[in-house]
Design a protein around this motif. Structure first.
Motif, short mmCIF file in Angstrom:
data_model
loop_
_atom_site.label_atom_id
_atom_site.label_comp_id
_atom_site.label_asym_id
_atom_site.label_seq_id
_atom_site.Cartn_x
_atom_site.Cartn_y
_atom_site.Cartn_z
N SER A 160 0.86 -1.17 0.00
CA SER A 160 0.00 0.00 0.00
C SER A 160 0.90 1.23 0.00
N PHE A 161 0.54 2.20 -0.83
CA PHE A 161 1.37 3.41 -0.93
C PHE A 161 0.53 4.56 -1.46
N ARG A 162 1.01 5.76 -1.19
CA ARG A 162 0.43 6.96 -1.78
C ARG A 162 1.19 7.23 -3.07
N TRP A 163 0.49 7.81 -4.05
CA TRP A 163 1.13 8.11 -5.33
C TRP A 163 0.75 9.52 -5.75
N PHE A 164 1.75 10.30 -6.16
CA PHE A 164 1.50 11.65 -6.67
C PHE A 164 1.51 11.61 -8.19
N PHE A 165 0.45 12.11 -8.80
CA PHE A 165 0.35 12.15 -10.26
C PHE A 165 0.81 13.51 -10.75
N ALA A 166 2.03 13.56 -11.26
CA ALA A 166 2.58 14.81 -11.78
C ALA A 166 1.98 15.15 -13.13
N GLU A 167 1.43 14.15 -13.83
CA GLU A 167 0.82 14.33 -15.15
C GLU A 167 -0.58 13.75 -15.12
N ASP A 217 -10.62 -2.71 -16.52
CA ASP A 217 -11.14 -1.42 -16.05
C ASP A 217 -10.21 -0.29 -16.45
N VAL A 218 -10.79 0.91 -16.54
CA VAL A 218 -10.06 2.12 -16.92
C VAL A 218 -10.21 3.14 -15.80
N GLY A 219 -9.12 3.84 -15.50
CA GLY A 219 -9.17 4.90 -14.50
C GLY A 219 -8.44 6.14 -15.01
N TYR A 220 -8.81 7.28 -14.46
CA TYR A 220 -8.17 8.55 -14.85
C TYR A 220 -7.77 9.30 -13.59
N PHE A 221 -6.55 9.82 -13.58
CA PHE A 221 -6.02 10.59 -12.46
C PHE A 221 -5.57 11.95 -12.97
N THR A 222 -6.04 12.99 -12.32
CA THR A 222 -5.71 14.35 -12.73
C THR A 222 -4.34 14.75 -12.22
N ALA A 223 -3.57 15.43 -13.06
CA ALA A 223 -2.25 15.92 -12.66
C ALA A 223 -2.36 16.77 -11.40
N GLY A 224 -1.37 16.61 -10.51
CA GLY A 224 -1.33 17.40 -9.29
C GLY A 224 -2.11 16.80 -8.13
N THR A 225 -2.59 15.55 -8.29
CA THR A 225 -3.38 14.92 -7.23
C THR A 225 -2.65 13.71 -6.64
N TRP A 226 -3.09 13.32 -5.46
CA TRP A 226 -2.59 12.14 -4.76
C TRP A 226 -3.68 11.07 -4.73
N ALA A 227 -3.26 9.81 -4.71
CA ALA A 227 -4.19 8.70 -4.50
C ALA A 227 -3.44 7.61 -3.73
N THR A 228 -4.19 6.88 -2.93
CA THR A 228 -3.61 5.75 -2.21
C THR A 228 -3.94 4.48 -3.00
#
Length: 169
Positions: free
Chosen positions: A82-89, A116-127
Motif C-alpha cells: 500500500s502506498f500513496r502516489w502523486f500524479f505529476a501528469e 477497467d479504466v481509471g483517470y487521475f488528474t495531474a497534481g493529485t494524490w491517491a492511495t
C-alpha cells in the motif's frame, strides 16, 4: 482578433517547419506486444516515504514518448503493498492483470480490475492498495497551462475552419 489570428498563424508555421525538418519528425507508428514490454521492464522503485505498508516492488517499460516529451505510454506493474502516489501528469490507466483498490484524496474509493479504466488528474494524490499484483498500461500527458491551452484550441479551430472551406470548394 487580428492578434489572435497572427499568433495562430505563427504557431501553425512553426509546426509546419518542425514537420518539414526530417530530423525532428517523430516515428508515425510504434507498436509493441505485451510480451515485448514485459520482457523490457526495469525496476522503478516507489518513493520510500510514500509506502504505507508492505514492500511493493514496481517495474516499468516505456512503449512510447512523444517528440515534445509531453506525453508517453508505459506498462507498469507492482507487487503487494500500500502506498500513496502523486500524479505529476494526467494519467489514464487500463488494468491488464490483477487488481488495485484506489482511494483518491477526496475519499472516493474504487476497485479497478483487469479491463477497467481509471483517470487521475495531474497534481493529485491517491492511495493504492495492491493485495497481490497489478499490471497496467498508463497513458500520461503533461497538461498545458491555460495560455498554451487557449492558443492550442484557437489553432485547432482555425485548422478545422480551413479544412471545412477546402471541402466546400
Amino acid at each position: 482578433m487580428v492578434l489572435k489570428l497572427a499568433l495562430a498563424g505563427a504557431l501553425a508555421l512553426a509546426h509546419r517547419r518542425r514537420i518539414a525538418n526530417k530530423e525532428t519528425v517523430p516515428t508515425p507508428f510504434i507498436g509493441a506486444s505485451n510480451e515485448h514490454l514485459v520482457r523490457d521492464m526495469v525496476s522503478s522503485p516507489i518513493e520510500p516515504s510514500w509506502i504505507l505498508s508492505g514492500n511493493p516492488q514496481a517495474r516499468v517499460a516505456y512503449q512510447s514518448i512523444a517528440a515534445d516529451k509531453c506525453a508517453s505510454t508505459a506498462m507498469w506493474d507492482c507487487t503487494a503493498g500500500s502506498f500513496r502516489w502523486f500524479f505529476a501528469e494526467d494519467e489514464t490507466v487500463v488494468i491488464l492483470e490483477g487488481e488495485v483498490f484506489i482511494t483518491a484524496a477526496d475519499g472516493t474509493q474504487k476497485l479497478l480490475r483487469a479491463g477497467d479504466v481509471g483517470y487521475f488528474t495531474a497534481g493529485t494524490w491517491a492511495t493504492w492498495r495492491i493485495d497481490h499484483y497489478v499490471r497496467k498500461i498508463a497513458f500520461m500527458r503533461q497538461p498545458l497551462g491555460l495560455p498554451m491551452s487557449f492558443f492550442y484550441r484557437m489553432r485547432r479551430r482555425i485548422i478545422w475552419e480551413l479544412k471545412g472551406r477546402q471541402r466546400n470548394l
